[in-house]
Structures are given as structure tokens and as C-alpha cells.
Scaffold this motif. Structure first.
Motif, mmCIF file in Angstrom:
data_model
loop_
_atom_site.group_PDB
_atom_site.id
_atom_site.type_symbol
_atom_site.label_atom_id
_atom_site.label_comp_id
_atom_site.label_asym_id
_atom_site.label_seq_id
_atom_site.Cartn_x
_atom_site.Cartn_y
_atom_site.Cartn_z
ATOM 1 N N PHE A 10 0.826 -1.205 0.000
ATOM 2 C CA PHE A 10 0.000 0.000 0.000
ATOM 3 C C PHE A 10 0.862 1.258 0.000
ATOM 4 O O PHE A 10 0.595 2.207 -0.742
ATOM 5 C CB PHE A 10 -0.944 -0.003 1.208
ATOM 6 C CG PHE A 10 -1.819 1.199 1.299
ATOM 7 C CD1 PHE A 10 -2.859 1.378 0.399
ATOM 8 C CD2 PHE A 10 -1.620 2.154 2.272
ATOM 9 C CE1 PHE A 10 -3.676 2.484 0.467
ATOM 10 C CE2 PHE A 10 -2.432 3.268 2.356
ATOM 11 C CZ PHE A 10 -3.460 3.432 1.450
ATOM 12 N N VAL A 11 1.914 1.260 0.796
ATOM 13 C CA VAL A 11 2.816 2.410 0.850
ATOM 14 C C VAL A 11 3.476 2.630 -0.499
ATOM 15 O O VAL A 11 3.556 3.764 -1.006
ATOM 16 C CB VAL A 11 3.863 2.223 1.969
ATOM 17 C CG1 VAL A 11 4.957 3.259 1.882
ATOM 18 C CG2 VAL A 11 3.204 2.259 3.334
ATOM 19 N N PHE A 12 3.938 1.554 -1.122
ATOM 20 C CA PHE A 12 4.591 1.695 -2.421
ATOM 21 C C PHE A 12 3.605 2.080 -3.525
ATOM 22 O O PHE A 12 3.984 2.737 -4.491
ATOM 23 C CB PHE A 12 5.349 0.424 -2.798
ATOM 24 C CG PHE A 12 6.683 0.324 -2.138
ATOM 25 C CD1 PHE A 12 7.689 1.222 -2.442
ATOM 26 C CD2 PHE A 12 6.941 -0.654 -1.202
ATOM 27 C CE1 PHE A 12 8.918 1.145 -1.835
ATOM 28 C CE2 PHE A 12 8.161 -0.746 -0.584
ATOM 29 C CZ PHE A 12 9.164 0.157 -0.900
ATOM 30 N N SER A 13 2.345 1.709 -3.396
ATOM 31 C CA SER A 13 1.367 2.165 -4.387
ATOM 32 C C SER A 13 1.157 3.672 -4.277
ATOM 33 O O SER A 13 1.000 4.360 -5.288
ATOM 34 C CB SER A 13 0.044 1.418 -4.237
ATOM 35 O OG SER A 13 -0.595 1.759 -3.033
ATOM 36 N N LEU A 14 1.171 4.203 -3.059
ATOM 37 C CA LEU A 14 1.068 5.653 -2.884
ATOM 38 C C LEU A 14 2.314 6.361 -3.403
ATOM 39 O O LEU A 14 2.225 7.456 -3.978
ATOM 40 C CB LEU A 14 0.827 6.003 -1.421
ATOM 41 C CG LEU A 14 -0.510 5.543 -0.833
ATOM 42 C CD1 LEU A 14 -0.597 5.924 0.630
ATOM 43 C CD2 LEU A 14 -1.670 6.096 -1.618
ATOM 44 N N LEU A 15 3.472 5.751 -3.229
ATOM 45 C CA LEU A 15 4.702 6.323 -3.788
ATOM 46 C C LEU A 15 4.679 6.303 -5.319
ATOM 47 O O LEU A 15 5.219 7.209 -5.954
ATOM 48 C CB LEU A 15 5.919 5.577 -3.254
ATOM 49 C CG LEU A 15 6.256 5.809 -1.789
ATOM 50 C CD1 LEU A 15 7.414 4.922 -1.365
ATOM 51 C CD2 LEU A 15 6.568 7.257 -1.523
ATOM 52 N N CYS A 16 4.052 5.291 -5.880
ATOM 53 C CA CYS A 16 3.924 5.243 -7.344
ATOM 54 C C CYS A 16 3.027 6.371 -7.856
ATOM 55 O O CYS A 16 3.248 6.891 -8.944
ATOM 56 C CB CYS A 16 3.365 3.905 -7.790
ATOM 57 S SG CYS A 16 4.552 2.584 -7.820
ATOM 58 N N VAL A 17 2.022 6.736 -7.075
ATOM 59 C CA VAL A 17 1.171 7.868 -7.461
ATOM 60 C C VAL A 17 1.998 9.146 -7.464
ATOM 61 O O VAL A 17 1.902 9.959 -8.393
ATOM 62 C CB VAL A 17 -0.050 7.984 -6.515
ATOM 63 C CG1 VAL A 17 -0.802 9.268 -6.754
ATOM 64 C CG2 VAL A 17 -0.958 6.796 -6.681
ATOM 65 N N CYS A 18 2.826 9.324 -6.449
ATOM 66 C CA CYS A 18 3.708 10.498 -6.414
ATOM 67 C C CYS A 18 4.685 10.480 -7.579
ATOM 68 O O CYS A 18 4.952 11.515 -8.189
ATOM 69 C CB CYS A 18 4.469 10.544 -5.097
ATOM 70 S SG CYS A 18 3.433 10.810 -3.670
ATOM 71 N N LEU A 19 5.191 9.313 -7.907
ATOM 72 C CA LEU A 19 6.114 9.180 -9.031
ATOM 73 C C LEU A 19 5.415 9.474 -10.355
ATOM 74 O O LEU A 19 6.023 10.033 -11.277
ATOM 75 C CB LEU A 19 6.715 7.776 -9.048
ATOM 76 C CG LEU A 19 7.864 7.505 -9.989
ATOM 77 C CD1 LEU A 19 9.058 8.372 -9.636
ATOM 78 C CD2 LEU A 19 8.241 6.046 -9.949
ATOM 79 N N ALA A 62 -7.530 -1.252 -2.123
ATOM 80 C CA ALA A 62 -7.044 0.051 -2.588
ATOM 81 C C ALA A 62 -5.712 -0.095 -3.308
ATOM 82 O O ALA A 62 -5.474 0.562 -4.325
ATOM 83 C CB ALA A 62 -6.906 1.015 -1.413
ATOM 84 N N THR A 63 -4.839 -0.960 -2.817
ATOM 85 C CA THR A 63 -3.553 -1.199 -3.472
ATOM 86 C C THR A 63 -3.744 -1.751 -4.867
ATOM 87 O O THR A 63 -3.111 -1.288 -5.823
ATOM 88 C CB THR A 63 -2.701 -2.175 -2.641
ATOM 89 O OG1 THR A 63 -2.478 -1.624 -1.358
ATOM 90 C CG2 THR A 63 -1.389 -2.464 -3.318
ATOM 91 N N ILE A 64 -4.620 -2.723 -5.001
ATOM 92 C CA ILE A 64 -4.866 -3.342 -6.307
ATOM 93 C C ILE A 64 -5.475 -2.328 -7.270
ATOM 94 O O ILE A 64 -5.059 -2.233 -8.433
ATOM 95 C CB ILE A 64 -5.789 -4.575 -6.158
ATOM 96 C CG1 ILE A 64 -5.118 -5.622 -5.293
ATOM 97 C CG2 ILE A 64 -6.184 -5.134 -7.496
ATOM 98 C CD1 ILE A 64 -3.865 -6.205 -5.881
ATOM 99 N N ILE A 65 -6.435 -1.551 -6.816
ATOM 100 C CA ILE A 65 -7.098 -0.580 -7.692
ATOM 101 C C ILE A 65 -6.127 0.518 -8.119
ATOM 102 O O ILE A 65 -6.041 0.850 -9.309
ATOM 103 C CB ILE A 65 -8.349 0.001 -7.011
ATOM 104 C CG1 ILE A 65 -9.426 -1.072 -6.904
ATOM 105 C CG2 ILE A 65 -8.875 1.211 -7.764
ATOM 106 C CD1 ILE A 65 -10.628 -0.659 -6.093
ATOM 107 N N VAL A 66 -5.377 1.064 -7.166
ATOM 108 C CA VAL A 66 -4.444 2.152 -7.483
ATOM 109 C C VAL A 66 -3.359 1.670 -8.435
ATOM 110 O O VAL A 66 -3.042 2.329 -9.423
ATOM 111 C CB VAL A 66 -3.835 2.749 -6.191
ATOM 112 C CG1 VAL A 66 -2.649 3.633 -6.489
ATOM 113 C CG2 VAL A 66 -4.886 3.511 -5.427
ATOM 114 N N SER A 67 -2.802 0.497 -8.171
ATOM 115 C CA SER A 67 -1.737 0.007 -9.046
ATOM 116 C C SER A 67 -2.273 -0.376 -10.424
ATOM 117 O O SER A 67 -1.590 -0.165 -11.428
ATOM 118 C CB SER A 67 -0.997 -1.163 -8.401
ATOM 119 O OG SER A 67 -1.864 -2.227 -8.133
#
Length: 85
Positions: A10-19, A62-67
Motif C-alpha cells: 500500500f505504501v509503495f502504491s502511494l509512492l507510485c502515485v507520487c512518481l 485500494a492497493t490493487i485498484i491504485v496500481s
């Protein structure tokens, strides 16, 4: 251990959004974001085994949807960029 995988995916999915937002200024980050989002997607699926309550289930979904959205967004951006180059 699967609880930690669930949390860190989940944390890395949020970092991917920032990226993804950073890639507007630096387009070379798009392919990196694409590959990281694919890895986070599969790690997020593994994180479903660590679901013990509704919070961890919500975090996994949320992780699956965001990624998945990031994979589609960056994939289409890379495809369109390659078509016009």
C-alpha cells in the motif's frame, strides 16, 4: 509477514502515485513507474493472504485498484508517446 507485505504494498502504491505526478516533469520516469506498478500489483495480490480485518482488506483492495489504474495510465502514456515519436 503477509501483514507487512500488505502494508508495504500500500505504501509503495502511494509512492507510485507520487512518481506518476513527478513524471510530468521528467518523462523518463514513466517506464520506471510502469514496472514498479506491475510489481506492486502482484505484491498487492500476495498481500490478500494477510487480510485479518476490514482495514487490511480495504488496504489490499485500494492497493490493487491504485496500481491497476497506474499500470493502465502509464502504459497508455508510453504507448501513445511511442506512436508519436
Amino acid at each position: 509477514m503477509t501483514k507487512a507485505i500488505n502494508l508495504w504494498s500500500f505504501v509503495f502504491s502511494l509512492l507510485c502515485v507520487c512518481l506518476a505526478f513527478m513524471s510530468f516533469d521528467h518523462p523518463s520516469l514513466l517506464s520506471l513507474n510502469f514496472y514498479i506498478a506491475i510489481v506492486v500489483f502482484f505484491v498487492g495480490i500476495i498481500g490478500f493472504f494477510g487480510v485479518h480485518n476490514w482495514k487490511s482488506a480495504l488496504r489490499s483492495v485500494a492497493t490493487i485498484i491504485v496500481s491497476a489504474v497506474l499500470i493502465v495510465f502509464t502504459g497508455l502514456t508510453i504507448l501513445v508517446g511511442n506512436l508519436f515519436s
